[in-house]
Design an enzyme around this catalytic site. Structure first.
Site, PDB file in Angstrom:
ATOM      1  N   HIS A  37       0.672  -0.985   0.034  1.00  0.00           N
ATOM      2  CA  HIS A  37      -0.089   0.310   0.297  1.00  0.00           C
ATOM      3  C   HIS A  37       0.786   1.403   0.126  1.00  0.00           C
ATOM      4  CE1 HIS A  37      -3.944  -2.038   1.022  1.00  0.00           C
ATOM      5  NE2 HIS A  37      -3.143  -3.417   1.675  1.00  0.00           N
ATOM      6  N   VAL A  44      -9.114   3.571   0.435  1.00  0.00           N
ATOM      7  CA  VAL A  44      -8.806   2.603   0.291  1.00  0.00           C
ATOM      8  C   VAL A  44      -7.876   1.183   0.855  1.00  0.00           C
ATOM      9  CG1 VAL A  44      -8.762   1.325  -2.256  1.00  0.00           C
ATOM     10  CG2 VAL A  44      -9.406   3.653  -1.748  1.00  0.00           C
ATOM     11  N   CYS A  45      -6.980   1.806   1.097  1.00  0.00           N
ATOM     12  CA  CYS A  45      -5.890   1.074   1.906  1.00  0.00           C
ATOM     13  C   CYS A  45      -5.970  -0.228   3.267  1.00  0.00           C
ATOM     14  CB  CYS A  45      -4.338   1.540   2.423  1.00  0.00           C
ATOM     15  SG  CYS A  45      -3.769   2.069   1.000  1.00  0.00           S
ATOM     16  N   THR A  46      -7.258   1.146   4.248  1.00  0.00           N
ATOM     17  CA  THR A  46      -7.800   1.097   5.123  1.00  0.00           C
ATOM     18  C   THR A  46      -9.156  -0.375   5.440  1.00  0.00           C
ATOM     19  OG1 THR A  46      -7.583   2.661   6.372  1.00  0.00           O
ATOM     20  CG2 THR A  46      -9.187   1.216   7.172  1.00  0.00           C
ATOM     21  N   PHE A  49      -7.060  -3.700   4.376  1.00  0.00           N
ATOM     22  CA  PHE A  49      -6.216  -3.779   5.157  1.00  0.00           C
ATOM     23  C   PHE A  49      -7.200  -4.999   5.802  1.00  0.00           C
ATOM     24  CE2 PHE A  49      -1.431  -3.857   5.954  1.00  0.00           C
ATOM     25  CZ  PHE A  49      -1.763  -2.989   4.934  1.00  0.00           C
TER      26      PHE A  49
END
Length: 218
Positions: A37, A44-46, A49
């Protein structure tokens, strides 16, 4: 040149949320997924994950370890995990490595063809294409890669399906057809004759001379 299918992945030692990791040792004798990331505390990354956190039991069933890469510090990762867990409702028990130096991103060729990455004031846009997934075999070789733009959240159901397909066909004379999921028939390799295929795998469903389906032995 970027990593190709069947290349041995670079080995590295890096700090992580779980302490120092020596990559090849950490993989051990199972499979691994490395997913990256551009920055912590990004939307978006949250969500991604969080998806990984919820799928932890599925990866464990497949003897597959999951390792996150983000270009922030391990301390930032630990703080970010609280947001990930609050969003997903699941513990984020997988390690995330510190790649503030971009050493891993560069070794795995995750950055754009031309890039400028400042050491201060770095934004997600500077590392926009650090959005890659690698499925890695027990022999530390690349089995599959996927790279996404910043605006497209990854489909972890597809990543899990791809992992199933990789494991189903690894080292055996099979391939999987389009949209294959576990339990469906597989394609017999052209290197296996009809007679040998029937002897090993039972009845064949021959659609074309070069397209032969059989029940997966697993």
């Amino acid at each position: 040149m970027g990593l190709r299918i069947n290349d041995v992945t670079p080995d590295f030692t890096a700090d992580s949320t779980e302490g120092a990791i020596r990559f090849h040792d950490w993989i051990g004798d199972g499979y691994a997924i490395l997913f990256s990331h551009p920055r912590d505390f990004t939307p978006v990354c949250t969500t991604e994950f969080g998806a990984v956190a919820r799928l932890a039991p599925e990866f464990e069933k497949r003897r597959t370890k999951v390792l996150g890469v983000s270009v922030d510090s391990a301390e930032d990762h630990r703080r970010w995990k609280k947001d990930i867990e609050a969003f997903s409702g699941s513990p984020a028990n997988f390690p995330i490595i510190d790649d503030t130096s971009l050493a891993v991103s560069k070794a795995f060729d995750m950055l754009p063809a031309e890039y400028y990455t400042p050491t201060e004031g770095r934004t997600p846009a500077h590392t926009a294409t650090v959005r890659t997934v690698y499925i890695i075999g027990p022999d530390k070789k690349v089995r599959l890669t996927m790279t996404y733009p910043m605006s497209v959240g990854r489909n972890f159901a597809e990543i899990l399906r791809a992992l199933d397909a990789v494991q189903a066909t690894d080292g055996v004379p099979f391939a999987t057809p389009a949209n294959w999921v576990p339990g469906q028939d597989v394609i017999v390799a052209l290197s296996v004759s009809d007679a040998d295929a029937r002897a090993k795998y039972g009845e064949l469903d021959i659609k074309l001379p070069y397209l032969r389906f059989a029940k997966h032995p697993g």
